[in-house]
Write a protein that holds these residues in place. Structure first.
Motif, PDB file in Angstrom:
ATOM      1  N   ASN A   2      41.901  47.583  37.217  1.00  0.00           N
ATOM      2  CA  ASN A   2      40.974  47.474  38.327  1.00  0.00           C
ATOM      3  C   ASN A   2      39.561  47.748  37.840  1.00  0.00           C
ATOM      4  N   SER A  76      40.231  41.582  42.074  1.00  0.00           N
ATOM      5  CA  SER A  76      40.290  43.022  41.817  1.00  0.00           C
ATOM      6  C   SER A  76      39.807  43.386  40.414  1.00  0.00           C
ATOM      7  N   GLN A  77      39.797  42.430  39.495  1.00  0.00           N
ATOM      8  CA  GLN A  77      39.427  42.745  38.120  1.00  0.00           C
ATOM      9  C   GLN A  77      37.992  42.378  37.777  1.00  0.00           C
TER      10      GLN A  77
END
Length: 188
Positions: A2, A76-77
């Motif tokens: 994350n 999310s990354q």
């Protein structure tokens, strides 16, 4: 991983640097505080995208796609500014082996936004190639004009000229036949 975990890592490194500075290890504390900039930088410029760009420059599409495959969930990354480049790189890695699937990736890349003009020009050029392949000549012509406008450095003038020449060539479609040839037999 994350993207916000990188901030936690940076905070821990800064805390360790502060602890070292309090215990009279000022030199090592300063080094750790400076090193805490790396996770913060990697928040805005993802390491997988940087590696994919590196291998793309080396013309190694297999390794570039390998690094891109490590990004499982781009929301999310990645930071929002990199969503476009993620799709742009996916399109470029697919361009040689499967050119028919490039157009949706490039449209998404332009939708999310690309910072550099030459990247926008390349994406527009790939969309124009897809439109040309599917027989949408007017759309391809408009996209080629836009790509020419965006290509201020002149890096893609040859490709744009070649595609414009291909647009000028007549295409013979399957349903179009010469009406005079219908009734000709073998012996007429």
């Amino acid at each position: 991983m994350n993207k916000y975990i990188k901030f936690v890592i940076a905070a821990l490194i800064i805390a360790a640097g502060g602890y070292l500075m309090m215990n009279r290890n000022i030199g090592w504390g300063i080094v750790l505080v400076i090193l805490s900039a790396i996770p913060i930088l990697l928040f805005f410029k993802n390491e997988f995208i940087l590696a994919a760009f590196w291998y793309l420059r080396k013309q190694n599409m297999v390794k570039a796609s390998h690094w891109l495959s490590k990004i499982t969930s781009f929301e999310s990354q990645l930071h929002k500014s990199q969503y476009g480049y993620f799709h742009y790189l996916q399109g470029l890695t697919l361009a040689q082996e499967n050119p028919g699937k490039v157009e949706p990736y490039m449209r998404k890349a332009l939708e999310y936004g690309l910072n550099m003009k030459h990247d926008r020009a390349m994406a527009t050029l790939n969309i124009a190639a897809g439109a040309m392949q599917k027989g949408r000549k007017q759309e391809a012509q408009k996209l080629l004009e836009e790509a020419k406008r965006l290509d201020t450095a002149g890096m893609m003038t040859d490709q744009i000229k070649m595609m414009k020449d291909q647009l000028k060539m007549p295409t013979m479609q399957k349903h179009m036949h010469n009406p005079n040839m219908r009734n000709r037999g073998k012996f007429s």
